[in-house]
Write a protein that holds these residues in place. Structure first.
Motif, PDB file in Angstrom:
ATOM      1  N   SER A  99      40.170  61.442  14.306  1.00 44.71           N
ATOM      2  CA  SER A  99      39.220  61.431  13.060  1.00 44.71           C
ATOM      3  C   SER A  99      40.036  60.480  12.127  1.00 44.71           C
ATOM      4  N   THR A 100      39.054  59.836  11.338  1.00 50.38           N
ATOM      5  CA  THR A 100      39.739  59.032  10.347  1.00 50.38           C
ATOM      6  C   THR A 100      38.931  59.595   8.867  1.00 50.38           C
ATOM      7  N   PHE A 101      39.461  59.569   7.734  1.00 48.01           N
ATOM      8  CA  PHE A 101      38.926  60.082   6.587  1.00 48.01           C
ATOM      9  C   PHE A 101      39.522  59.533   5.289  1.00 48.01           C
ATOM     10  N   SER A 102      39.009  59.656   4.298  1.00 47.27           N
ATOM     11  CA  SER A 102      39.530  59.357   2.864  1.00 47.27           C
ATOM     12  C   SER A 102      40.692  60.358   2.492  1.00 47.27           C
ATOM     13  N   ARG A 124      47.085  61.515  -1.778  1.00 39.22           N
ATOM     14  CA  ARG A 124      45.873  61.539  -2.268  1.00 39.22           C
ATOM     15  C   ARG A 124      45.393  60.351  -3.113  1.00 39.22           C
ATOM     16  N   SER A 125      44.649  59.485  -2.651  1.00 39.97           N
ATOM     17  CA  SER A 125      43.929  58.324  -3.332  1.00 39.97           C
ATOM     18  C   SER A 125      43.173  57.817  -3.013  1.00 39.97           C
ATOM     19  N   LYS A 126      41.947  56.976  -3.929  1.00 35.18           N
ATOM     20  CA  LYS A 126      40.696  56.593  -3.444  1.00 35.18           C
ATOM     21  C   LYS A 126      40.912  55.328  -2.616  1.00 35.18           C
ATOM     22  N   GLN A 127      42.231  54.748  -2.615  1.00 36.58           N
ATOM     23  CA  GLN A 127      42.431  53.753  -1.763  1.00 36.58           C
ATOM     24  C   GLN A 127      43.462  53.932  -0.385  1.00 36.58           C
ATOM     25  N   GLN A 128      43.487  55.377  -0.326  1.00 35.39           N
ATOM     26  CA  GLN A 128      44.229  55.701   1.021  1.00 35.39           C
ATOM     27  C   GLN A 128      43.333  56.552   2.088  1.00 35.39           C
ATOM     28  N   VAL A 167      43.219  51.457   2.115  1.00 32.01           N
ATOM     29  CA  VAL A 167      41.953  50.835   2.207  1.00 32.01           C
ATOM     30  C   VAL A 167      41.347  50.369   0.800  1.00 32.01           C
ATOM     31  N   PRO A 168      41.816  48.931   0.570  1.00 34.58           N
ATOM     32  CA  PRO A 168      41.708  48.450  -0.674  1.00 34.58           C
ATOM     33  C   PRO A 168      40.334  47.947  -0.983  1.00 34.58           C
ATOM     34  N   GLN A 169      39.666  47.798  -0.085  1.00 34.45           N
ATOM     35  CA  GLN A 169      38.181  47.399  -0.134  1.00 34.45           C
ATOM     36  C   GLN A 169      37.243  47.633   1.125  1.00 34.45           C
ATOM     37  N   GLU A 172      34.224  51.101  10.080  1.00 27.76           N
ATOM     38  CA  GLU A 172      34.020  50.515   8.993  1.00 27.76           C
ATOM     39  C   GLU A 172      34.871  51.417   7.683  1.00 27.76           C
ATOM     40  N   LEU A 173      35.665  50.811   6.888  1.00 26.32           N
ATOM     41  CA  LEU A 173      36.300  51.735   5.978  1.00 26.32           C
ATOM     42  C   LEU A 173      35.614  51.447   4.572  1.00 26.32           C
ATOM     43  N   PHE A 174      35.694  52.432   3.766  1.00 31.42           N
ATOM     44  CA  PHE A 174      35.317  52.424   2.144  1.00 31.42           C
ATOM     45  C   PHE A 174      36.183  53.054   1.366  1.00 31.42           C
TER      46      PHE A 174
END
Length: 147
Positions: A42-45, A61-65, A116-118, A142-144
């Motif tokens: 599994s993949t997740f933020s 923990r980061s919005k871009q990891q 996950v920079p963008q 697809e990553l966000f």
């Protein structure tokens, strides 16, 4: 002129096929079977992790990891394995995934983080070695970044 039209048509179909290749079907069960070995993934933020758990597991923990989590089972039982892989962009840029082993009572997890920079589609190429046998598989995701 006819030759130019053929080249343009070929280029157009190639450009239209790229998103289709990127959108390769993701296994709904998020698992790969190799005989009696099953790899769940599994993949997740990373922001989905509770702060205390992230600290305990030494995950950022980061919005871009993002986080990828794998478990390897042999005949339904947790199996020790060597897990490695990379994260690739559709343009071919590659980033190694550095997996760490997390052992809990009755479970073994293999976890790696990635940036996950963008918003983008990435290809996860994974290699799982267990019992002297190497299994490889890949999937697109697809990553966000978290808003």
């Amino acid at each position: 002129m006819n030759r130019l039209l053929k080249h343009l048509t070929c280029l157009l179909f190639s450009a239209m096929a790229l998103p289709a290749l990127a959108a390769e079907r993701i296994d709904a069960d998020r698992q790969q079977r190799f005989g009696d070995v099953t790899v769940h993934y599994s993949t997740f933020s990373s922001t989905f992790l509770q702060p205390q758990l992230a600290r305990q597991l030494q995950l950022i923990r980061s919005k871009q990891q993002g986080v990828i989590n794998l478990t390897v089972l042999k005949q339904g039982q947790p199996q020790a394995a060597q897990v490695s892989g990379s994260l690739k962009s559709l343009t071919g840029d590659s980033l190694p995934l550095n997996f760490r082993v997390i052992r809990e009572t009755g479970a073994i997890y293999y976890v790696a983080q990635y940036p996950v920079p963008q918003q983008q589609t990435r290809i996860f190429d994974l290699k799982v070695e267990t019992g002297g046998v190497t299994h490889r598989f890949s999937f697109n995701q697809e990553l966000f970044p978290d808003p």
